[in-house]
Design a protein around this motif. Structure first.
Motif, short mmCIF file in Angstrom:
data_model
loop_
_atom_site.label_atom_id
_atom_site.label_comp_id
_atom_site.label_asym_id
_atom_site.label_seq_id
_atom_site.Cartn_x
_atom_site.Cartn_y
_atom_site.Cartn_z
N LYS A 1 55.82 35.07 43.44
CA LYS A 1 56.23 33.66 43.43
C LYS A 1 57.71 33.48 43.79
N SER A 2 58.50 34.50 43.55
CA SER A 2 59.90 34.41 43.94
C SER A 2 60.06 34.42 45.45
N HIS A 3 59.24 35.23 46.10
CA HIS A 3 59.38 35.37 47.55
C HIS A 3 58.48 34.43 48.35
N PHE A 4 57.39 33.97 47.71
CA PHE A 4 56.48 33.06 48.40
C PHE A 4 56.09 31.86 47.52
N PRO A 5 57.06 31.08 47.12
CA PRO A 5 56.70 29.99 46.20
C PRO A 5 56.02 28.83 46.91
N ASP A 6 55.13 28.18 46.19
CA ASP A 6 54.57 26.94 46.71
C ASP A 6 55.27 25.73 46.13
N THR A 7 55.67 25.87 44.88
CA THR A 7 56.28 24.73 44.21
C THR A 7 57.53 25.18 43.46
N THR A 8 58.38 24.25 43.12
CA THR A 8 59.57 24.62 42.34
C THR A 8 59.18 25.07 40.95
N ALA A 9 58.06 24.57 40.44
CA ALA A 9 57.61 25.02 39.12
C ALA A 9 57.32 26.52 39.14
N ARG B 1 71.04 40.26 37.51
CA ARG B 1 70.53 39.58 38.69
C ARG B 1 70.18 38.14 38.37
N ILE B 2 69.49 37.96 37.27
CA ILE B 2 68.91 36.66 37.01
C ILE B 2 69.29 36.09 35.66
N ALA B 3 69.18 36.93 34.65
CA ALA B 3 69.31 36.43 33.29
C ALA B 3 70.67 35.81 33.08
N THR B 4 70.72 34.80 32.26
CA THR B 4 72.02 34.34 31.85
C THR B 4 72.15 34.67 30.38
N LEU B 5 73.30 35.18 30.04
CA LEU B 5 73.50 35.60 28.66
C LEU B 5 73.78 34.40 27.77
N THR B 6 73.62 33.22 28.32
CA THR B 6 73.74 32.05 27.47
C THR B 6 72.36 31.46 27.16
N ALA C 1 58.71 32.11 37.59
CA ALA C 1 59.01 33.46 38.03
C ALA C 1 60.37 33.91 37.50
N ARG C 2 61.32 33.03 37.61
CA ARG C 2 62.68 33.35 37.13
C ARG C 2 62.67 33.65 35.64
N ARG C 3 61.86 32.89 34.92
CA ARG C 3 61.84 33.07 33.48
C ARG C 3 61.35 34.48 33.15
#
Ligand code: ADP
Ligand code: MG
Length: 723
Positions: A212-220, A672-677, A225-227
């Motif tokens: 889903k990160s590389h081929f997403p259909d929707t922003t959701a 890469r992705i996580a935010t420590l906040t 994926a990011r989560r």
């Protein structure tokens, strides 16, 4: 799918491409899969110029009439142009991006994304990003393979070397059918797992998230994926830190028992009373030293809070128990200052101290006295971690400004303790509390106690995640009688009236000035002030003053020499880049001027400001802003607060943790992705990591099920543990 295979396994990646990817840190298929888009664009969102409304917009058109102008008054480079489509044109403007004038092919279409607003009476598109339309509209390459969907969300990858976003699309397209074969990584996703994972971790979750990160259909889908990927990263980090803590608790250390009389003798001899915060920190440390497991403690205290004396009291307890202590400092001048400051306190109590820095003469004599155990307390720079420096029984390592040392250097020092033997029979004082170590078999390996010190405050949220395995003491107050450093934001053009007279006055009173500039030399691409140019300018403005400069490209010996002369009062104004020694104590310096102040982070501004206000004299910090706009939030915070911890929290909110941590560890930990906040995600990950670590402790064979996870976290373990 073999994630550890080299990238050349991917269709379309040959040796040459692989070379370029390697330079970008992409070696394996796994590395490539985790090379995530920096953004997504929906090119269907573009609007005809005729229909534009103010706000964030995207247009597709050609650009013309590009030109760059320099505004003297505001010190800005302004690039303007005109974007035209079949319905009309708009004006476009970029600030301080002079390369924009040469970036475009006026014969081709681009997508421009930016904000379209009314400025100075006319509408314009400000600082848009630009993407060549042909790059995102391709539907097939020359072999007829589909490479980009014409519809929907298009991932934008950062260019790496010659490899543009479009190329990355082709790589992922080539692997597309294999995404489903990406193996799971996290506990809870495999059969007969004992761990119940959160609901977004399930068999196949990792493959889903990467797809889903590389081929997403929707922003959701992107959010989902990011989560997952952020969680994966946090979990690895937290598990690493849990396992480090476990490992540390299994190590043995020499016990260095607390002796009230000894400590009192030293404390009573000090020319000042310890602050309450110093007392508490000292007590934490002295307790730890008495235990049979190695201390791993970080002593945090704002600049000038008096960490050195806490270190000295700790060192005295170790020496009194018959062991050796090493104090490692990042620069010769700091090491020398520590040595000269502590010797008058400790030598009268019988501690044999030596200084070992690059310039030390007769190093071999010192080394042999160290090996024999005659020297109790060695202070020095990197010179003390060379292979031929051997200790007799090193039991306590103190690292000052720990963030300035790499993992490798810290470990080298700690290893020096691994082969030491029993306490010296010649203890300084009779100590009836006989050491239990005498009873341990000879093959036991002892780890030293470690005290790391830093003036860079780490916000609590970061402390818990990154340094979860570490004990922390904080010196949260300054010694009494320190004067608050008066901080002022000044516009460049106001220097003449509001700054220069003050400088003359301070120099007239025999005080010294630091003057910080962004660059070493003038650079046509940069608007910021350079050390070389500023030095000349100041020499002209203050002809009676001795003005010299310092920067990172000078040889270490040259730098030391300049710093020593500044410390000795032989230089009035020191123009420097930020290399100006962290931790150096020149109490006679009363003014810190920081040019282009808006270009620094808060933590760094605070560090720099901490170079002044170290003596009895009233001190000042001037933040010079080259912009005409209102001062930034950062600068306003600096003006209002001198509390390093408060500023660190604010910085964390403004900039995100990557950069703060970067300042601590030279960017080694690059999430890469996580935010420590992301506190909720962190607390889920933390609970899971604790359960998994406990499970592994009870049933180590379970670790074998998670080979990929375990090899991944060993990287984090190295970064986060201080042992
Ligand atoms: P830092 O925490 O930045 O390393 P230092 O240990 O260099 O600070 O201490 C800064 C100065 O404050 C030194 O000159 C030190 O002697 C002095 N100092 C330390 N503790 C106290 C105290 N409790 N009262 C007064 N002065 C102190
Ligand atoms: Mg210090």
């Amino acid at each position: 799918m073999d994630l550890s295979a080299e990238v050349t396994k991917v269709n379309g990646i040959g040796e040459k491409t692989a070379e370029i990817l390697k330079k970008a840190g992409i070696f394996t298929v796994r590395d490539l899969l985790y090379f995530l888009p920096r953004d997504y664009e929906n090119f269907q969102d573009s609007v005809k110029i005729r229909d534009l409304k103010p706000g964030k917009i995207m247009v597709r058109g050609r650009i013309s009439e590009l030109k760059t102008q320099h505004t003297r008054r505001r010190g800005l480079n302004i690039t303007t142009g005109k974007i035209t489509d079949d319905t009309g044109s708009i004006r476009v403007i970029w600030f301080n991006q002079p390369y924009r004038a040469k970036q475009f092919d006026e014969q081709r279409d681009y997508y421009f994304t930016g904000s379209y607003d009314l400025k100075n009476g006319r509408y314009q598109l400000t600082s848009p990003s630009a993407t060549l339309a042909a790059d995102v509209e391709l539907t097939s390459d020359e072999k007829g393979r589909k490479t980009l969907q014409k519809k929907g969300l298009i991932p934008i990858y950062s260019q790496r070397g010659q490899i543009k976003s479009i190329k990355f699309h082709q790589f992922f397209e080539a692997m597309r059918s294999e995404f489903a074969l990406i193996p799971d990584l996290l506990p809870g996703t495999m059969e007969d797992d004992y761990i119940k994972p959160p609901d977004f971790v399930y068999p196949g979750a990792r493959a889903d998230a990467l797809y889903k990160s590389h081929f997403p259909d929707t922003t959701a889908e992107i959010t989902e994926a990011r989560r997952y990927l952020a969680y994966e990263e946090l979990f690895e980090l937290l598990l690493a830190s849990q396992l480090s803590k476990q490992e540390n608790s299994r190590l043995k250390a020499h016990q260095l028992p607390f002796n009230a009389d000894n400590t009192k003798r030293l404390v009573d001899s000090l020319p000042f009373k310890l602050t309450d915060a110093q007392r508490r920190a000292t007590w934490d440390i002295l307790q730890d030293l008495g235990k049979p497991t190695p201390m791993n403690r970080l002593l945090q205290g704002d600049v000038g809070s008096g960490k050195t004396i806490v270190a000295a009291i700790s060192a005295f307890q170790a020496v009194s128990s018959g062991f050796q202590v090493a104090l490692l400092a990042p620069t010769s001048i700091l090491a020398t200052q520590h040595y000269e400051g502590l010797k008058p306190l400790l030598a009268p109590l019988g501690v044999k101290m030596e200084l070992l820095i690059g310039a030390t003469k007769r190093k071999n004599a010192i080394k042999s006295r160290l090996k024999s155990g005659e020297i109790n307390f060695l202070i020095g720079t990197h010179a003390i971690i060379t292979d031929d420096t051997e200790f007799k029984n090193l039991a306590l390592c103190i690292i000052d400004e720990q963030h300035r040392f790499g993992v490798g250097q810290r470990q080298k020092l700690l290893l020096k303790a691994a082969r030491n033997d029993k306490p010296s029979s010649a203890k300084l004082t009779a100590n009836d509390d006989s050491c239990s170590d005498n009873l341990t078999p000879d093959d036991t390996i002892f780890a030293p106690h470690l005290l790391s010190m830093t003036a860079t405050p780490i916000p609590r949220s970061l402390q818990l995640t990154i340094f979860g395995d570490l004990d922390v003491s904080v010196i949260g107050e300054l010694p009494k009688g320190r004067q608050k450093i008066e901080t002022k934001i000044l516009k460049s053009i106001d220097q003449k009236e509001r700054l220069y007279p003050k400088i003359s006055e301070e120099i007239g009173q025999g005080h010294q000035i630091y003057w910080i500039c962004k660059n070493i030399e003038d650079n046509p691409m940069m608007e910021t002030t350079s050390v070389k140019k500023q030095t000349k300018k100041l020499q002209g403005l203050f002809p009676r003053a001795k003005v010299e400069f310092l920067h990172g490209r000078m040889k270490p010996a040259e730098k030391d020499e300049i710093m020593e002369r500044f410390a000795g009062g032989k230089i009035d104004i020191l123009v420097s880049t930020t290399v100006v020694e962290v931790g150096v104590n020149v109490p006679n310096a009363s003014v810190m001027v920081i040019m282009d102040a808006e270009s620094y982070g808060l933590a760094q501004l605070h560090q720099l400001r901490g170079r002044v206000g170290r003596g009895q004299t009233k001190s000042y910090c001037y933040l010079i802003s080259s912009s005409e706009d209102k001062p930034t939030k950062r600068l306003l915070e600096m003006e209002q607060s001198t509390d390093g911890f408060h500023l660190a929290e604010v910085d964390l909110k403004i900039r995100g943790p990557g950069e703060i941590y970067g300042a601590l560890q030279h960017g080694a930990l690059d999430l890469r992705i996580a935010t420590l906040t992301d506190t909720p995600l962190i607390s889920i990950a933390s609970r899971q990591a604790k359960q998994v670590a406990a499970e592994f402790a009870n049933n180590p064979e379970n670790m074998l099920k998670y080979k990929e996870l375990m090899s991944g976290i060993s990287h984090y373990q190295q970064l986060t543990t201080l042992n």
